[in-house]
Design an enzyme around this catalytic site. Structure first.
Site, PDB file in Angstrom:
ATOM      1  CE  LYS A  94      -3.029   2.551   4.560  1.00  0.00           C
ATOM      2  NZ  LYS A  94      -2.835   1.566   3.559  1.00  0.00           N
ATOM      3  CB  SER A 102      -0.888  -0.141   1.196  1.00  0.00           C
ATOM      4  OG  SER A 102      -0.119   0.080   2.348  1.00  0.00           O
TER       5      SER A 102
END
Length: 290
Positions: free
Chosen positions: A163, A92
């Site tokens: 993230k 990701s």
């Protein structure tokens, strides 16, 4: 008769040295006793040496165990308060972070009044925002797993995520503009950190980040489950600032990738949100997640 008797009586003494001290007759006998004592002493020394070796082998193992235990405690304290290793399990955050990378998360980055900024790569606990609250399991198993994860020997907990911060409290984050790019507070963000070939988002959204929360997205947008996927969840996909573990500052493993996590200037032109909030757009929630 008298002469012979006298001669016989004098005989034993006549062989002795008249100048010899009578006390020296015990000399040889004393030497033998001294020799026996030395032999016994040697045997005693050998026994003492053996006992010393036995006694030293015990403490040496104890010292090794104590030093090893102290090192583990030190590493656990270091990972809890200063820098914690995390294993990257997914794609990701490519190309910034790859599967198998072990990153060091700076836990002091936001400890003294500073808060996450746009562009920071952060590790956070997604409980209540990305995942639902779950009842606690076996505390012993959880403790062992947390200790292994703290030392970088196991994957992070399923509630931990890494993230990039795209919006902070008060920001209006929109995707996409006429050119298919992300905007924050009306300013286009040039996202050079994105995975080549990815678009900023295949899902349109227009949100205002509530105070004390973060809007986060992965760099590999097509492979990232991030704030976009949790707009309908409790918290609207926004991560509370107090759930942030720290900032990912270094890639520690593998050695060939030993480097700092690169920053970005993509948000430098983004202004602060208006003091009274954005006059248009969603009122702190999410919209357009279709």
């Amino acid at each position: 008769m008298d002469t012979e008797a006298q001669h016989t009586e004098r005989g034993p003494s006549s062989d002795a040295d008249p100048d010899r001290d009578p006390g020296t007759e015990e000399g040889p006998r004393s030497a033998r006793v001294s020799g026996d004592t030395e032999d016994a002493g040697d045997a005693g020394d050998t026994e003492d040496a053996g006992s010393a070796e036995d006694s030293e082998s015990g403490p040496s193992w104890r010292r090794t165990a104590l030093v090893g235990g102290a090192c583990v405690v030190f590493l656990l304290l270091l990972s809890h308060f200063v820098a914690q290793p995390f294993l990257i399990p997914s794609r990701s955050m490519e190309p910034t972070l790859r599967v198998g990378d072990r990153i060091l998360v700076n836990k002091l980055a936001y400890r003294f009044g500073d808060e996450p900024r746009r562009g920071d790569v952060v590790v956070f606990d997604g409980t209540g925002s990305f995942v639902r609250e779950e009842p606690e399991g076996d505390p012993v198993t959880g403790l062992l797993r947390d200790a292994a994860a703290a030392l970088g020997l196991a994957e992070p907990a399923e509630t931990d995520f890494v993230k990039r911060v795209v919006g902070t409290g008060g920001d209006r984050v929109v995707c996409c503009d006429e050119d298919g790019r992300l905007t924050v507070n009306g300013v286009t963000v040039v996202e050079r950190y994105l995975m080549p070939g990815d678009q900023p988002s295949a899902v349109p959204f227009d949100i205002v980040v509530p105070p004390g929360r973060l809007w986060v997205m992965g760099d590999h947008r097509s492979q990232s489950s991030d704030s976009r996927d949790h707009l309908g969840s409790p918290g609207g996909g926004m991560v509370p600032v107090d759930r942030v573990v720290g900032r990912a500052d270094w890639i520690a493993w593998p050695f060939g990738r030993w480097t700092g996590v690169a920053g970005t200037d993509g948000f430098d032109a983004v202004p602060a949100p208006p003091a009274g909030g954005h006059p248009t757009g969603p009122a702190g929630g999410g919209a357009g997640h279709g």
